[in-house]
Design an enzyme around this catalytic site. Structure first.
Site, PDB file in Angstrom:
ATOM      1  N   GLY A  13       0.775  -1.237   0.000  1.00 52.70           N
ATOM      2  CA  GLY A  13       0.000   0.000   0.000  1.00 52.70           C
ATOM      3  C   GLY A  13       0.805   1.284   0.000  1.00 52.70           C
ATOM      4  CG  MET A  91      -1.719  -7.906  -6.348  1.00 50.84           C
ATOM      5  SD  MET A  91      -0.834  -7.111  -7.727  1.00 50.84           S
ATOM      6  CE  MET A  91      -0.149  -8.572  -8.530  1.00 50.84           C
ATOM      7  NE  ARG A  92      -9.351 -10.922  -5.444  1.00 46.63           N
ATOM      8  CZ  ARG A  92      -9.166 -12.235  -5.396  1.00 46.63           C
ATOM      9  NH1 ARG A  92      -9.772 -13.013  -6.272  1.00 46.63           N
ATOM     10  NH2 ARG A  92      -8.403 -12.795  -4.485  1.00 46.63           N
ATOM     11  CG  LEU A  94     -11.615  -5.078 -10.499  1.00 51.92           C
ATOM     12  CD1 LEU A  94     -11.440  -3.567 -10.461  1.00 51.92           C
ATOM     13  CD2 LEU A  94     -12.474  -5.553  -9.337  1.00 51.92           C
ATOM     14  CG  ASN A 108      -4.076  -0.265 -12.174  1.00 54.11           C
ATOM     15  OD1 ASN A 108      -3.891  -0.436 -10.967  1.00 54.11           O
ATOM     16  ND2 ASN A 108      -3.443  -0.988 -13.093  1.00 54.11           N
ATOM     17  CG  HIS A 110       0.993  -1.612 -15.472  1.00 51.65           C
ATOM     18  ND1 HIS A 110       0.660  -2.869 -15.006  1.00 51.65           N
ATOM     19  CD2 HIS A 110       1.918  -1.798 -16.431  1.00 51.65           C
ATOM     20  CE1 HIS A 110       1.358  -3.771 -15.669  1.00 51.65           C
ATOM     21  NE2 HIS A 110       2.123  -3.164 -16.540  1.00 51.65           N
ATOM     22  CB  SER A 137       1.424   3.827 -17.311  1.00 49.66           C
ATOM     23  OG  SER A 137       2.537   3.585 -18.147  1.00 49.66           O
ATOM     24  CD  GLU A 144      -6.414  -4.206 -24.335  1.00 48.24           C
ATOM     25  OE1 GLU A 144      -5.242  -4.472 -24.649  1.00 48.24           O
ATOM     26  OE2 GLU A 144      -7.055  -3.258 -24.833  1.00 48.24           O
ATOM     27  CG  LEU A 145      -4.598  -7.120 -17.149  1.00 48.35           C
ATOM     28  CD1 LEU A 145      -5.357  -6.810 -15.872  1.00 48.35           C
ATOM     29  CD2 LEU A 145      -3.897  -8.462 -17.048  1.00 48.35           C
ATOM     30  CG  ASP A 146      -2.162  -3.908 -16.901  1.00 46.40           C
ATOM     31  OD1 ASP A 146      -2.738  -3.368 -15.948  1.00 46.40           O
ATOM     32  OD2 ASP A 146      -1.462  -4.918 -16.782  1.00 46.40           O
TER      33      ASP A 146
HETATM   34  C1  GRF Z   1       3.163  -0.978  -7.588  1.00 48.70           C
HETATM   35  O1  GRF Z   1       4.377  -1.215  -8.239  1.00 48.70           O
HETATM   36  C2  GRF Z   1       2.063  -0.743  -8.587  1.00 48.70           C
HETATM   37  O2  GRF Z   1       2.494  -0.093  -9.729  1.00 48.70           O
HETATM   38  C3  GRF Z   1       1.639  -2.149  -8.910  1.00 48.70           C
HETATM   39  O3  GRF Z   1       1.723  -2.856  -7.704  1.00 48.70           O
HETATM   40  C4  GRF Z   1       2.684  -2.226  -6.855  1.00 48.70           C
HETATM   41  C5  GRF Z   1       1.988  -1.908  -5.574  1.00 48.70           C
HETATM   42  O4  GRF Z   1       2.856  -1.392  -4.604  1.00 48.70           O
HETATM   43  N1  GRF Z   1       0.332  -2.136  -9.513  1.00 48.70           N
HETATM   44  P1  GRF Z   1       2.262  -0.709  -3.312  1.00 48.70           P
HETATM   45  O5  GRF Z   1       1.302  -1.717  -2.677  1.00 48.70           O
HETATM   46  O6  GRF Z   1       1.551   0.534  -3.744  1.00 48.70           O
HETATM   47  O7  GRF Z   1       3.419  -0.428  -2.430  1.00 48.70           O
END
Ligand code: GRF
Length: 196
Positions: A13, A91-92, A94, A108, A110, A137, A144-146
């Protein structure tokens, strides 16, 4: 005018922390209305609670299927009055139905220069590909994922001798600056479009 933003996380987080801190500024258009994790052991929940925020876990294992899990997430977001979602290490994947319901109101972060390196293990893949440049980004979330439109990016050099650890740390430092600014940009766009 501030928009109530829910942040969804799965772990550490650190990006969520930066969004919470940035949203305290009166001129930042986000008001963080809650932090939701899909894991009860997500470390970020403790930080959020320490900040006086509502922070809950809605774990997948308590539900019969993905639709039921997402319905429970939606109920929490409705309870909070959320008008916008920031995914921050959630990490899921949607469902298209969930994403469609939040179309134009979900972003999001990425850890790559999209459209390069969608999906997981972006730092290892950037190293394996011999990229000389890497980064992160913030993008609109679509089915579509990412794959949604990019709102903002930050670039870092890939240095000789870089490992996943050194490269990911360099990128993460940029994520922490990029996400608060890009969320503000996305919210201002949203507010202009909808008057919300
Ligand atoms: C980050 O690198 C983010 O870009 C990716 O997952 C990681 C999360 O890190 N989607 P944190 O939980 O914000 O420290």
């Amino acid at each position: 005018m501030k928009t109530p933003v829910a942040i969804l996380i799965s772990g550490r987080g650190s990006n969520m922390e930066k969004l919470v801190e940035a949203a305290r500024a009166p001129d930042h258009p986000a008001e963080i209305c809650g932090v939701l994790a899909d894991r009860a052991d997500a470390a970020g929940l403790d930080f959020a609670r320490g900040q006086g925020l509502v922070a809950v876990a809605v774990e997948r294992k308590g539900f019969a299927d993905k639709a039921a899990h997402e319905a429970a997430i939606s109920a929490v977001l409705a309870d909070w009055g959320a008008g916008f979602i920031a995914l921050a290490g959630f990490m899921r994947v949607l469902s298209p139905e969930f994403v469609q319901a939040w179309h134009g109101r979900i972003v999001n972060i990425h850890p790559s220069l999209l459209p390069r390196h969608k999906g997981l293990d972006t730092h290892a893949r950037a190293l394996a590909a011999g990229d000389t440049e890497h980064g992160c980004s913030v993008h609109w979330v679509t089915a579509e994922l990412d794959g949604g439109d990019v709102i903002a990016q930050a670039r870092v050099p890939v240095l000789s001798g870089d490992t996943v650890a050194t490269l990911s740390a360099r990128v993460l430092a940029e994520e922490h600056k990029l996400y608060p600014a890009a969320l503000a940009q996305a919210l201002r766009h949203h507010q202009t479009m909808t008057g919300d």
